[in-house]
Design a protein around this motif. Sequence first.
Motif, short mmCIF file in Angstrom:
data_model
loop_
_atom_site.label_atom_id
_atom_site.label_comp_id
_atom_site.label_asym_id
_atom_site.label_seq_id
_atom_site.Cartn_x
_atom_site.Cartn_y
_atom_site.Cartn_z
N PHE A 183 57.70 26.36 33.53
CA PHE A 183 56.83 25.20 33.66
C PHE A 183 55.41 25.71 33.90
N VAL A 184 54.56 25.61 32.88
CA VAL A 184 53.18 26.10 32.94
C VAL A 184 52.27 24.88 33.01
N ALA A 185 51.75 24.58 34.18
CA ALA A 185 51.07 23.31 34.42
C ALA A 185 49.86 23.10 33.52
N ASP A 186 49.10 24.16 33.24
CA ASP A 186 47.87 24.00 32.45
C ASP A 186 48.05 24.42 30.99
N ARG A 187 49.27 24.39 30.50
CA ARG A 187 49.57 24.82 29.14
C ARG A 187 48.76 24.07 28.08
N PHE A 188 48.54 22.78 28.30
CA PHE A 188 47.93 21.94 27.26
C PHE A 188 46.48 21.59 27.57
N ILE A 189 45.78 22.45 28.30
CA ILE A 189 44.37 22.25 28.58
C ILE A 189 43.53 23.02 27.56
N GLY A 190 42.43 22.44 27.12
CA GLY A 190 41.52 23.12 26.20
C GLY A 190 42.17 23.45 24.87
N GLU A 191 42.15 24.72 24.49
CA GLU A 191 42.76 25.15 23.24
C GLU A 191 44.25 24.86 23.21
N GLY A 192 44.84 24.76 24.40
CA GLY A 192 46.27 24.47 24.47
C GLY A 192 46.66 23.13 23.88
N GLU A 193 45.69 22.22 23.76
CA GLU A 193 46.00 20.91 23.18
C GLU A 193 46.51 21.03 21.74
N LYS A 194 46.15 22.13 21.07
CA LYS A 194 46.61 22.32 19.70
C LYS A 194 48.13 22.45 19.63
N MET A 195 48.75 22.81 20.74
CA MET A 195 50.21 22.99 20.76
C MET A 195 50.96 21.67 20.93
N LEU A 196 50.24 20.57 21.09
CA LEU A 196 50.91 19.28 21.26
C LEU A 196 51.72 18.87 20.04
N GLU A 197 51.42 19.43 18.88
CA GLU A 197 52.21 19.10 17.69
C GLU A 197 53.66 19.55 17.84
N HIS A 198 53.92 20.46 18.80
CA HIS A 198 55.27 20.95 19.04
C HIS A 198 55.96 20.24 20.21
N VAL A 199 55.32 19.23 20.77
CA VAL A 199 55.95 18.38 21.79
C VAL A 199 56.56 17.19 21.05
N LEU A 200 57.88 17.07 21.10
CA LEU A 200 58.60 16.24 20.13
C LEU A 200 59.44 15.14 20.76
N TRP A 201 59.27 14.86 22.05
CA TRP A 201 60.17 13.97 22.78
C TRP A 201 60.31 12.60 22.15
N SER A 202 59.29 12.11 21.45
CA SER A 202 59.23 10.71 20.99
C SER A 202 59.85 10.49 19.62
N ASN A 203 60.69 11.44 19.16
CA ASN A 203 61.24 11.36 17.81
C ASN A 203 60.15 11.61 16.77
N GLY A 204 59.22 12.48 17.15
CA GLY A 204 58.12 12.87 16.28
C GLY A 204 57.14 13.71 17.05
#
Length: 526
Positions: free
Chosen positions: A445-466
């Motif tokens: 669990f990396v709390a600041d994973r999606f800060i700044g440039e990390g936001e680009k990795m949100l395409e791999h967060v898939l909980w919503s059926n997409g």
Amino acid sequence: MASSSLAFPSLQTQFQSLKKPSSPKPSTRRFSVRPIRASISEKPSVPGPPATVSPSEPTKLPIRKIPGDHGLPLIGPFKDRMDYFYNQGRDEYFKSKIQKYQSTVFRANMPPGPFIAPNPHVVVLLDGKSFPVLFDVTKVEKKDLFTGTFMPSTELTGGYRVLSYLDPSEPKHAKLKQLMFYLLKSRRDHVIPEFNASYTELFMSLEKNLALGGKASFGEANDQAAFNFLARSWFGTDPAETTLGLDGPGLVSKWVLFNLGPVLKLGLPKYLEDLTVHSFRLPPSLIKKSYQRLYDFFYASSGFLLDEAENLGISREEACHNLLFTTCFNSFGGMRILFPNMMKWLGRAGTKLHARLAEEIRSVVRSNDGSITMRGMEEMPLMKSVVYEALRIEPPVSLQFGRAKRDLIIESHDAAFEVKEGEMLFGFQPFATKDPKIFTQAEEFVADRFIGEGEKMLEHVLWSNGPETEKPTLGNKQCAGKDFVVLVSRLFVVELFLRYDSFEIEVGTSPLGAAVTVTSLKRASF
């Protein structure tokens, strides 16, 4: 509102006794709230081309025959079921097969199998590259696959196939999803204030129980708060002021057991559990009276939505069954998984993260005259990242299914595989969203994973059926309430750290999700 299986910590109790418990006298007490300004940009998306997120064909990777097999009839599915639930457990079951076949794509059987699901055969997808094909409705069909290789009786939903079981190609899919978009848009201004009111009640309950006994069950308090919040914010009705009283969460737990029992581990003795709920369906007649109480509550509370349903060409009765399912199964159930899991990961992260979150959240709220606003929450990058990380590391939607519409080539990171038309595809999402070839420190669990440039990795967060970077439309199966779930998750973290500097917990297990007991709450000191 996620389309997924749900966490119901009290399911074992509900299975052992289906008698309606006596309820304490409903409390009509409401709590004052801070000045709040709210707006939700939850717009009904128009039909558009579905997201094409699976690999293009032809492939440049070597074609490999899909490894694995289904074993002998009856014996193979039974053995896989015993390994999945008891001998190995779900995660180890999948890990052992990856190791055995040296592949994240293989053939296996998925529970429940005999005698509930006549065909348990699936092609398993366990990496972040192959998994997204399950979202591409140009390649997979989603009809009657919400719960996997079996579908619960429609007697549990008033005789209707509700939205979660419809494929986008079916005419009623767009109409019913449009109704859900209308619900979200029309009630958006009530979400933040009602969340504050309902979760203030939750925190007061936890504090009272801590003072009395030194610990407090988060799950029990969260159940009541989540149900009250959804009823108040979406339907403008306080359940405690109706004949439903405080019985809503318990009634929903029983009803969900009848829907999901075949794919849950309830904690009963192994062979008793397997030869009952995993082998035979529980008779829907046993839950009919409980379901009717829920239906009556929603029908009486949903007049404006039922009017809109008729405008869309949906009968009031069918609309009500769908609203009940969306609220109780998808949304309430999702909050029962997600919020305890968030408490677990935040609690384990420790006081340093708690202090950072408290400082960020309180600073922004103070700069907004003490109000929680949508715009203000956008100025809390650590809080936003924590929510996304919770959704990544333990997504509330863990199982996804789709049936190949045509012959396909599906790619993993290392190889390509031929899938034939009509084959069932299955993906276990936590393996896809913890894929070490996509995420560094994937299991942490990396709390600041999606800060700044990390936001680009949100395409791999898939909980919503997409993917998190895409939007639900009338033409796809992405959760209609995707943005709503993110919003209430953010609100939960904000309310938690406005009130407390830190907290301590104990974590156990439940049929789905974490069973969290709060052992300490340190009130805000600045």
